[in-house]
Design a protein around this motif. Structure first.
Motif, short mmCIF file in Angstrom:
data_model
loop_
_atom_site.label_atom_id
_atom_site.label_comp_id
_atom_site.label_asym_id
_atom_site.label_seq_id
_atom_site.Cartn_x
_atom_site.Cartn_y
_atom_site.Cartn_z
N PRO A 167 0.82 -1.22 0.00
CA PRO A 167 0.00 0.00 0.00
C PRO A 167 0.85 1.26 0.00
N ALA A 168 0.42 2.22 -0.80
CA ALA A 168 1.12 3.50 -0.89
C ALA A 168 0.08 4.61 -1.01
N ILE A 169 0.34 5.72 -0.33
CA ILE A 169 -0.57 6.87 -0.46
C ILE A 169 -0.11 7.74 -1.62
N ILE A 170 -1.05 8.47 -2.19
CA ILE A 170 -0.73 9.49 -3.18
C ILE A 170 -1.69 10.65 -2.90
N VAL A 171 -1.16 11.86 -2.77
CA VAL A 171 -1.98 12.95 -2.26
C VAL A 171 -1.77 14.22 -3.07
N LEU A 172 -2.89 14.84 -3.44
CA LEU A 172 -2.87 16.15 -4.08
C LEU A 172 -3.10 17.20 -3.00
N ILE A 173 -2.19 18.18 -2.91
CA ILE A 173 -2.24 19.19 -1.86
C ILE A 173 -2.61 20.54 -2.47
N LYS A 174 -3.65 21.15 -1.92
CA LYS A 174 -4.16 22.43 -2.44
C LYS A 174 -3.83 23.57 -1.48
N LYS A 175 -3.54 24.72 -2.07
CA LYS A 175 -3.39 25.97 -1.32
C LYS A 175 -4.08 27.06 -2.12
N GLY A 176 -5.31 27.40 -1.73
CA GLY A 176 -6.07 28.35 -2.53
C GLY A 176 -6.29 27.81 -3.92
N GLU A 177 -5.87 28.57 -4.93
CA GLU A 177 -6.03 28.15 -6.33
C GLU A 177 -4.76 27.51 -6.88
#
Length: 288
Positions: free
Chosen positions: A164-174
């Motif tokens: 198992p591995a995580i993959i993450v999209l990180i947002k800061k405003g736009e």
């Protein structure tokens, strides 16, 4: 306690092998017209590009001397039963067929067949790497009721490894955080990913990997979707998170560059056959 919101959307996993069904026990006395083969050479498969679309499915019976070793039963789809086999070393493929890494066949071979081909590579690798028991060293054999192998001496059962591995999209405003691994092709950026460690839940893995690789903190984790990634045995679990603080500080090992990007100034990103691209495209469409 770390809480995770669920984003209610359906992610289509490109390399998921459904509706290939692993019916057990393995069907017997299958007529040749209902058999299909995936032929594997190391981590590549044989395919024929003509007539279009191409195919990785070879009909039965196979040409004499082409396959070696014990075939691997993969499962059924409709009334067709699928098998995988190794190509004998030094054996020339049949006319019109050639080896190719699975990932390079997208767009040449139907997607569902390509998912079966990636599964075939993975299962044959499992059979090779577990041919002998890791506890006592005796030979193993396939279990007839599930996808597993059992030791012929001590009865230890082993299953295909899933990492198992995580993959993450990180947002800061736009803006979105994209990073570059030194293993990527020149100019390519993607979202943050990393393997789960023993004793961690997936949310803890997200926080640790983000902190280790780019030095920032995140909050508001939301589950996006998951995808088998058979190169060789990962299960990618996708998240979306919000920036919570800190300055980007790359580790110069897993990550060599990272930055915040807007929708109209994105660098090169991964192809469509990946959950990383699905995350980025969902962000571009403002769905996440």
């Amino acid at each position: 306690m770390i809480q995770t919101e669920i984003i209610r959307m359906e992610h289509r996993s490109f390399y998921a092998v459904r509706p290939l069904l692993p019916v057990y026990p393995e069907p017997e006395d299958i007529p040749p017209e209902q058999k299909r083969w995936i032929l594997v050479r190391e981590s590549s498969v044989l395919f024929a590009s003509k007539p279009a679309p191409g195919t990785v499915l070879m009909p039965d019976p196979l040409p004499a001397g082409l396959a070696c070793g014990a075939p691997a039963y993969l499962g059924t789809r409709g009334d067709v039963v699928y098998y995988a086999a190794e190509v004998a070393a030094g054996t020339a493929p049949p006319a019109g067929w050639q080896p190719s890494p699975v990932r390079e066949l997208r767009g040449t071979v139907p997607d569902d067949d390509l998912a079966v081909a990636s599964y075939a590579v993975r299962i044959l690798d499992f059979d090779r790497s577990t041919a002998f028991c890791g506890r006592c060293g005796a030979k193993t054999r396939p279990v007839t009721t599930e996808r597993a192998r059992i030791c012929t001496a001590c009865n230890r059962i082993v299953y295909p490894r899933i990492s198992p591995a995580i993959i993450v999209l990180i947002k800061k405003g736009e803006e979105v955080l994209l990073a570059r691994s030194p293993r990527f092709p020149s100019g390519l950026f993607s979202v943050i990913a990393g393997f789960n460690e023993p004793g961690e839940n997936l949310e803890q893995t997200v926080h640790r990997e983000v902190g280790e690789e780019v030095g920032i903190a995140v909050r508001n984790l939301r589950y996006f979707g998951s995808e088998p990634w058979p190169f060789p045995d990962s299960l990618m679990i996708g998240f979306v998170a919000d920036y919570a603080g800190g300055e980007i500080r790359v580790d110069n090992q897993e990550i060599e560059a990272a930055g915040w990007f807007t929708r109209d100034a994105l660098p090169a990103v991964p192809t469509g056959a990946s959950i990383s691209r699905a995350l980025i495209e969902a962000w571009i469409r403002r769905e996440i």
